[in-house]
Design an enzyme around this catalytic site. Structure first.
Site, PDB file in Angstrom:
ATOM      1  N   ASP A 197       0.854  -1.195   0.000  1.00 34.87           N
ATOM      2  CA  ASP A 197       0.000   0.000   0.000  1.00 34.87           C
ATOM      3  C   ASP A 197       0.876   1.226   0.000  1.00 34.87           C
ATOM      4  OD1 ASP A 197      -2.129   1.994   0.569  1.00 34.87           O
ATOM      5  OD2 ASP A 197      -3.295   0.223   1.065  1.00 34.87           O
TER       6      ASP A 197
ATOM      7  N   SER B  85       3.912   1.589  -5.650  1.00 38.12           N
ATOM      8  CA  SER B  85       2.645   1.880  -6.311  1.00 38.12           C
ATOM      9  C   SER B  85       2.406   0.861  -7.411  1.00 38.12           C
ATOM     10  CB  SER B  85       2.681   3.281  -6.929  1.00 38.12           C
ATOM     11  OG  SER B  85       1.529   3.463  -7.725  1.00 38.12           O
ATOM     12  N   VAL B  86       1.172   0.382  -7.492  1.00 33.96           N
ATOM     13  CA  VAL B  86       0.851  -0.588  -8.548  1.00 33.96           C
ATOM     14  C   VAL B  86       1.003   0.026  -9.937  1.00 33.96           C
ATOM     15  CG1 VAL B  86      -0.668  -2.011  -7.113  1.00 33.96           C
ATOM     16  CG2 VAL B  86      -1.636  -0.088  -8.398  1.00 33.96           C
TER      17      VAL B  86
ATOM     18  N   ASN C  30      -6.074  -5.526  -5.386  1.00 33.16           N
ATOM     19  CA  ASN C  30      -7.147  -4.876  -4.635  1.00 33.16           C
ATOM     20  C   ASN C  30      -7.001  -3.354  -4.578  1.00 33.16           C
ATOM     21  OD1 ASN C  30      -9.161  -4.816  -2.163  1.00 33.16           O
ATOM     22  ND2 ASN C  30      -7.276  -3.840  -1.446  1.00 33.16           N
TER      23      ASN C  30
ATOM     24  N   SER D 223     -16.138  -4.438  -9.751  1.00 32.26           N
ATOM     25  CA  SER D 223     -17.116  -3.680  -8.978  1.00 32.26           C
ATOM     26  C   SER D 223     -18.458  -3.778  -9.687  1.00 32.26           C
ATOM     27  CB  SER D 223     -16.672  -2.222  -8.921  1.00 32.26           C
ATOM     28  OG  SER D 223     -17.767  -1.398  -8.616  1.00 32.26           O
TER      29      SER D 223
ATOM     30  N   TYR E 272     -14.032   4.778 -13.315  1.00 29.00           N
ATOM     31  CA  TYR E 272     -13.930   3.612 -12.431  1.00 29.00           C
ATOM     32  C   TYR E 272     -14.606   2.380 -13.063  1.00 29.00           C
ATOM     33  CZ  TYR E 272     -14.677   1.192  -7.904  1.00 29.00           C
ATOM     34  OH  TYR E 272     -14.710   0.304  -6.872  1.00 29.00           O
ATOM     35  N   GLY E 273     -15.790   2.604 -13.625  1.00 25.44           N
ATOM     36  CA  GLY E 273     -16.534   1.495 -14.240  1.00 25.44           C
ATOM     37  C   GLY E 273     -15.787   0.907 -15.427  1.00 25.44           C
TER      38      GLY E 273
ATOM     39  N   LYS F 152     -12.960  -1.162 -14.106  1.00 21.22           N
ATOM     40  CA  LYS F 152     -13.398  -2.375 -13.421  1.00 21.22           C
ATOM     41  C   LYS F 152     -13.894  -3.442 -14.395  1.00 21.22           C
ATOM     42  CE  LYS F 152     -12.560  -1.557  -9.076  1.00 21.22           C
ATOM     43  NZ  LYS F 152     -11.362  -2.227  -8.510  1.00 21.22           N
TER      44      LYS F 152
ATOM     45  N   ALA G 190     -18.782  -3.317   0.252  1.00 26.70           N
ATOM     46  CA  ALA G 190     -18.344  -3.230   1.640  1.00 26.70           C
ATOM     47  C   ALA G 190     -18.343  -1.786   2.130  1.00 26.70           C
ATOM     48  CB  ALA G 190     -16.943  -3.829   1.775  1.00 26.70           C
TER      49      ALA G 190
ATOM     50  N   ARG H  74     -13.810   3.303   3.482  1.00 22.98           N
ATOM     51  CA  ARG H  74     -13.718   4.743   3.212  1.00 22.98           C
ATOM     52  C   ARG H  74     -14.168   5.060   1.784  1.00 22.98           C
ATOM     53  NH1 ARG H  74      -7.255   6.131   2.494  1.00 22.98           N
ATOM     54  NH2 ARG H  74      -7.037   5.142   0.481  1.00 22.98           N
TER      55      ARG H  74
END
Ligand code: NAI
Length: 299
Positions: free
Chosen positions: A38, A72-73, A99, A151, A164-165, A168, A196, A199
């Site tokens: 992370d 960082s990924v 993740n 997601s 984001y979509g 994902k 879930a 944050r």
């Protein structure tokens, strides 16, 4: 039968908090040695902290073994370095849970191109980089378990999350080709769409729902999907204790010829084209061509 991860080394990206932390804790509790990756930024991917180290200390306090990684990924070299460090210390890497993630929500009308690119870069390119860094190790040892994090936004859509979509759903696509390429070497690849209270969702969920959707309740599905007996090429939805399967399907379709093979013909046959009776879940893209060949043969 108890599912254990003794003698396995697992990398969980973005494991400094939220879902990733839960996966890391339980993997370690079940015997895995865990790389807690992370960079510890905020929800938008800004800043840095020692979030990973805190989780490593939590694991150690519970009697487990873990190492922190602040890479960082989005940086391929850092992912290669992360895998090298794990192999140096523990002799291998067997499990990768992609993740790590960020949000930069806005309607598409208001979204800056740079924010589209950044979110795709962290989720999609970042998962591809971490996976690529592990890939040769997994192939060479004839064992690997990879979990992508999709997601409901990617699979089904959500207002205000175009960047984001897109990323994902891209991860579900990545799964569908990597599972084919990894099959010969027992590299299994699955996609999880979690829900879930973290944050990431704190301003989306009302307080009551936030509790119901405890991230700890997603751990069961995630760990099953990276276990020795895991399936492959599955898209699984998990939240609040409910586990479900998601499929990309293909309808039998409709063969049109001559004048019917026209935009007007498509319009006239739209109901038949979209009729879901007898639809299939293709195991690879080739099945789309095979479906057409079969329809032509049947005439
Ligand atoms: P979170 O914000 O607590 O966790 C994401 C973690 O990724 C953070 O700790 C962050 O520092 C880390 N991270 C961000 N950029 C990184 C980078 N470049 N390199 C390494 N680490 C980085 O949020 P949450 O909810 O635990 O999210 C985990 C995953 O689950 C994400 O991929 C998210 O998109 C996905 N997800 C979560 C849902 C939910 O309901 N919470 C719904 C659907 C998907």
């Amino acid at each position: 039968m108890t599912i254990r991860f003794d003698d396995r080394v697992a990398i969980v990206t973005g494991a400094g908090g939220g879902l990733g932390r839960q996966y890391a804790l339980e993997l370690a509790r079940r015997g895995a040695r865990v790389v807690v990756n992370d960079l510890g930024g905020d929800r938008t991917g800004t800043g840095a902290s020692d979030a990973a180290q805190a989780v490593v200390e939590e694991i150690a306090a519970a009697g487990g073994e873990a190492m922190a990684n602040g890479g960082s990924v989005t940086d391929y070299d850092q992912m290669v370095e992360m895998v090298a460090r794990a192999k140096e210390r523990w002799g291998g890497v067997h499990i990768l849970i992609n993740n790590a993630g960020v949000l930069r929500d806005k309607t598409f009308a208001k979204m800056e191109p740079a924010d589209f690119e950044f979110v795709v870069r962290v989720h999609l390119i970042g998962s591809a980089f971490a996976t690529k860094a592990c890939w040769e190790t997994f192939r060479a040892q004839n064992y690997g378990r990879i979990l992508m994090t999709a997601s409901s936004t990617g699979l089904f859509g959500n207002f205000g999350q175009a960047n984001y979509g897109a990323a994902k759903m891209g991860l579900a696509g990545l799964t569908k080709t990597l599972y084919l390429e990894g099959a010969k070497n027992d590299v299994r690849v699955n996609t999880l769409a979690p829900t879930a209270g973290t944050r990431m969702t704190e301003d989306l969920f009302p307080a009551e729902a936030f509790k119901l959707f405890d991230p700890a309740k997603v751990v069961a599905a995630a760990l099953f999907l990276v276990s020795e007996g895991a399936p492959t090429n599955q898209i699984v939805a998990s939240g609040a204790g409910v586990t479900a399967a998601v499929n990309v399907t293909l309808t039998p379709g409709k063969l049109l010829t001559g004048d019917d093979l026209s935009p007007e013909g498509i319009a006239a046959n739209w109901d038949a084209i979209t009729d879901r009776t007898g639809e299939i879940v293709p195991k690879s893209g080739a099945e789309q061509g095979m479906l057409a060949a079969k329809a032509l043969q049947a005439g």
